[in-house]
Design a protein around this motif. Structure first.
Motif, mmCIF file in Angstrom:
data_model
loop_
_atom_site.group_PDB
_atom_site.id
_atom_site.type_symbol
_atom_site.label_atom_id
_atom_site.label_comp_id
_atom_site.label_asym_id
_atom_site.label_seq_id
_atom_site.Cartn_x
_atom_site.Cartn_y
_atom_site.Cartn_z
ATOM 1 N N HIS A 171 78.180 -5.169 11.061
ATOM 2 C CA HIS A 171 78.625 -4.083 10.182
ATOM 3 C C HIS A 171 77.545 -3.018 9.991
ATOM 4 O O HIS A 171 77.870 -1.870 9.685
ATOM 5 N N GLU A 172 76.260 -3.434 10.089
ATOM 6 C CA GLU A 172 75.131 -2.491 10.041
ATOM 7 C C GLU A 172 75.213 -1.571 8.825
ATOM 8 O O GLU A 172 75.139 -0.345 8.925
ATOM 9 N N VAL A 173 75.327 -2.178 7.640
ATOM 10 C CA VAL A 173 75.489 -1.376 6.430
ATOM 11 C C VAL A 173 74.201 -1.376 5.616
ATOM 12 O O VAL A 173 73.226 -2.052 5.927
ATOM 13 N N ASP A 174 74.231 -0.619 4.554
ATOM 14 C CA ASP A 174 73.106 -0.465 3.634
ATOM 15 C C ASP A 174 72.669 -1.840 3.108
ATOM 16 O O ASP A 174 73.493 -2.635 2.658
ATOM 17 N N PRO A 175 71.361 -2.153 3.132
ATOM 18 C CA PRO A 175 70.897 -3.439 2.603
ATOM 19 C C PRO A 175 71.272 -3.686 1.147
ATOM 20 O O PRO A 175 71.368 -4.842 0.720
ATOM 21 N N ARG A 176 71.507 -2.629 0.388
ATOM 22 C CA ARG A 176 71.905 -2.832 -1.005
ATOM 23 C C ARG A 176 73.247 -3.556 -1.088
ATOM 24 O O ARG A 176 73.487 -4.324 -2.028
ATOM 25 N N ARG A 225 64.941 0.883 19.495
ATOM 26 C CA ARG A 225 65.321 1.956 20.420
ATOM 27 C C ARG A 225 66.829 1.925 20.675
ATOM 28 O O ARG A 225 67.439 2.957 20.960
ATOM 29 N N LEU A 226 67.432 0.738 20.584
ATOM 30 C CA LEU A 226 68.885 0.602 20.702
ATOM 31 C C LEU A 226 69.537 0.705 19.331
ATOM 32 O O LEU A 226 70.526 1.436 19.157
ATOM 33 N N ASN A 227 68.986 0.004 18.369
ATOM 34 C CA ASN A 227 69.548 -0.044 17.019
ATOM 35 C C ASN A 227 68.797 0.971 16.157
ATOM 36 O O ASN A 227 67.771 0.660 15.550
ATOM 37 N N THR A 228 69.307 2.187 16.142
ATOM 38 C CA THR A 228 68.557 3.316 15.581
ATOM 39 C C THR A 228 68.793 3.553 14.094
ATOM 40 O O THR A 228 68.209 4.473 13.521
ATOM 41 N N SER A 229 69.636 2.748 13.462
ATOM 42 C CA SER A 229 69.853 2.930 12.022
ATOM 43 C C SER A 229 68.528 2.806 11.285
ATOM 44 O O SER A 229 67.704 1.935 11.588
ATOM 45 N N LEU A 286 65.933 -3.220 -8.226
ATOM 46 C CA LEU A 286 66.274 -3.529 -6.834
ATOM 47 C C LEU A 286 66.917 -2.331 -6.148
ATOM 48 O O LEU A 286 66.508 -1.934 -5.039
ATOM 49 N N MET A 287 67.925 -1.747 -6.778
ATOM 50 C CA MET A 287 68.654 -0.642 -6.165
ATOM 51 C C MET A 287 67.780 0.607 -6.048
ATOM 52 O O MET A 287 67.820 1.319 -5.041
ATOM 53 N N ARG A 288 66.965 0.862 -7.059
ATOM 54 C CA ARG A 288 66.063 2.016 -6.990
ATOM 55 C C ARG A 288 65.054 1.860 -5.857
ATOM 56 O O ARG A 288 64.793 2.795 -5.097
ATOM 57 N N ASN A 289 64.482 0.674 -5.740
ATOM 58 C CA ASN A 289 63.476 0.455 -4.707
ATOM 59 C C ASN A 289 64.060 0.648 -3.321
ATOM 60 O O ASN A 289 63.434 1.258 -2.439
ATOM 61 N N TYR A 290 65.257 0.122 -3.105
ATOM 62 C CA TYR A 290 65.852 0.268 -1.777
ATOM 63 C C TYR A 290 66.310 1.689 -1.506
ATOM 64 O O TYR A 290 66.309 2.130 -0.349
ATOM 65 N N ALA A 291 66.694 2.414 -2.525
ATOM 66 C CA ALA A 291 67.017 3.828 -2.318
ATOM 67 C C ALA A 291 65.786 4.567 -1.805
ATOM 68 O O ALA A 291 65.875 5.393 -0.877
ATOM 69 N N GLN A 292 64.617 4.257 -2.360
ATOM 70 C CA GLN A 292 63.388 4.913 -1.928
ATOM 71 C C GLN A 292 62.973 4.444 -0.539
ATOM 72 O O GLN A 292 62.558 5.255 0.300
ATOM 73 N N LEU A 293 63.068 3.139 -0.263
ATOM 74 C CA LEU A 293 62.709 2.621 1.065
ATOM 75 C C LEU A 293 63.593 3.228 2.151
ATOM 76 O O LEU A 293 63.118 3.587 3.239
ATOM 77 N N LEU A 294 64.877 3.363 1.863
ATOM 78 C CA LEU A 294 65.791 3.948 2.849
ATOM 79 C C LEU A 294 65.526 5.437 3.036
ATOM 80 O O LEU A 294 65.607 5.946 4.158
ATOM 81 N N ALA A 295 65.215 6.136 1.944
ATOM 82 C CA ALA A 295 64.910 7.564 2.062
ATOM 83 C C ALA A 295 63.690 7.771 2.949
ATOM 84 O O ALA A 295 63.666 8.677 3.798
ATOM 85 N N LEU A 296 62.678 6.932 2.795
ATOM 86 C CA LEU A 296 61.488 7.037 3.639
ATOM 87 C C LEU A 296 61.829 6.712 5.091
ATOM 88 O O LEU A 296 61.371 7.399 6.016
ATOM 89 N N ALA A 297 62.620 5.655 5.300
ATOM 90 C CA ALA A 297 62.995 5.275 6.665
ATOM 91 C C ALA A 297 63.781 6.386 7.345
ATOM 92 O O ALA A 297 63.574 6.684 8.529
ATOM 93 N N GLU A 298 64.692 7.006 6.617
ATOM 94 C CA GLU A 298 65.481 8.103 7.184
ATOM 95 C C GLU A 298 64.608 9.292 7.547
ATOM 96 O O GLU A 298 64.910 10.023 8.508
#
Length: 395
Positions: free
Chosen positions: A63-68, A225-229, A298-310
């Motif tokens: 499904h490759e969805v948001d870790p949250r 390189r294949l899984n670019t999410s 938890l949700m705040r931390n992952y929002a920031q981690l994902l923003a950095l990853a993006e």
């Protein structure tokens, strides 16, 4: 938690599927504890509902969805059975890790079927010998949760230094035919996790099934390189640590649910109603406040981690240490709050059959995981804040 962010229809459906399992998980929780194993039918149901594929790449049927969403599912399952949620967290996070491995390793596992399950134990005990094309390893590892349900295993060891890279922690991927499970999980709590030992005797592991665990560069995680999410660019320690603490939040909510149902009706032997006891009222309010606070962090931390990853950025050491400390603190505070709930159930709360007593045992057991040693991670975070070098090589 629905108001925190907009979820996709797929995410909402997956969370609803998890919620539908909760009554069955509650009904089976005592059996899981007695058998030292989550029932096979529970694991099969989670597979059929696609829950183990939440973090799995789409290229391999996931499904490759948001870790949250993954962690929200874990918390939901824990309301019914913390042992089930624990193995869900540990097993369910492994597709995320495998997605970072060379594509050959992903094919080795998922060409057998997209629902193939992987267990793990990352303690660096492997005896590692470099050989042509890979490594030979031997060793005995403890605490492999849910291993009886899995056909592959991630095992930890120290990769020796070579001309290009220093010695560092590595993860070796082995099929079930290359290891055996030694049943020795006789413990206070989380009995249903079946966290037995894994034994390997001089087995060859090809290089494409080995990864430098905490190295997030593209060279060390070529599967990206294949899984670019961007979800696959989050540091390993930030993902795995939460997989072994987040079940505690849902378990505390489950204890609150059981406590409220009992206390609302309970009248003690001396005629006092529990619902009218000020200490009982404070205990449940405090526990609810704790659940809410832990979810928000938890949700705040992952929002920031994902923003950095993006953005293609890596979190700095202060952030990594803070977030790891906050993750490790979860089981400690949840254990404290469930202890208060159980104390306010008086003698009637002490029976093995009481669900709150089982959750009490589970939460106190969860505190023993090395990733939940909040004092160690607190010291690391505090040291850096005081101008000292980071003492944690695995963050």
């Amino acid at each position: 938690m629905t108001g925190m962010r907009d979820k996709t229809p797929v995410e909402l459906e997956l969370i609803d599927r998890a919620r539908s399992l909760v009554p069955r998980l509650k009904a089976r929780a005592a059996k899981a504890e007695r058998d030292f194993k989550v029932p096979v039918e529970t694991v099969m149901e989670m597979q059929a509902l696609g829950l183990f594929r939440v973090l799995q790449p789409k290229a391999f049927g996931g499904h490759e969805v948001d870790p949250r969403t993954f962690f929200e599912i874990q918390m939901t399952l824990a309301e019914g059975c913390m042992s089930t949620a624990w193995i869900y967290g540990v097993i369910g996070v492994h597709p995320w890790q495998l997605a970072r491995y060379p594509v050959e390793a992903q094919r080795d596992v998922w060409e057998q079927g997209s629902d193939t399950l992987i267990s793990s134990t990352y303690m660096p005990v492997a005896k590692v010998t470099p050989v042509e094309g890979g490594y030979r390893i031997s060793g005995r590892w403890g605490f492999s949760s849910g291993s009886e349900h899995c056909s592959w295993c991630f095992l930890g060891g120290i990769l020796p230094a070579d001309a290009d890279m220093p010695a560092e922690h590595g993860t070796f991927l082995l099929p079930r035919s290359d290891y055996r499970i030694e049943h020795n999980w006789e413990v206070l709590g989380l009995r249903g996790t079946g966290s037995h030992d894994i034994v390997v005797e001089d087995v060859f592991v090809p290089a494409h099934r080995v990864q430098r665990t905490n190295n997030s560069t593209l060279e060390a995680t070529p599967g990206r390189r294949l899984n670019t999410s961007p979800i696959y660019a989050i540091p390993f320690a930030q993902v795995f640590a939460r997989a072994v603490s987040t079940a505690a939040i849902g378990a505390l909510q489950g204890a609150i649910n059981e406590y409220c149902a009992s206390a609302a009706q309970h009248v003690g032997k001396h005629g006092a109603r529990t619902a009218e006891d000020p200490m009982a009222q404070i205990a449940v309010a405090d526990a609810l406040n704790t659940v809410d606070s832990l979810k928000l962090v938890l949700m705040r931390n992952y929002a920031q981690l994902l923003a950095l990853a993006e953005a293609g950025e890596y979190p700095d050491v202060e952030m990594r240490l803070q977030y790891r400390y906050q993750s490790s603190y979860v089981t400690n505070i949840c254990a404290e709050k469930v202890s208060e709930l159980l104390r306010n159930m008086a003698a009637s709360g002490l029976y093995d059959s009481n669900p709150v007593a089982r959750i009490f045992r589970d939460l106190h057991q969860a505190r023993g995981h090395i990733a939940n040693n909040y004092m160690a991670y607190g010291r690391s975070y505090g040291a850096v804040q005081l101008g000292l070098p980071n003492p944690d090589p695995f963050v």
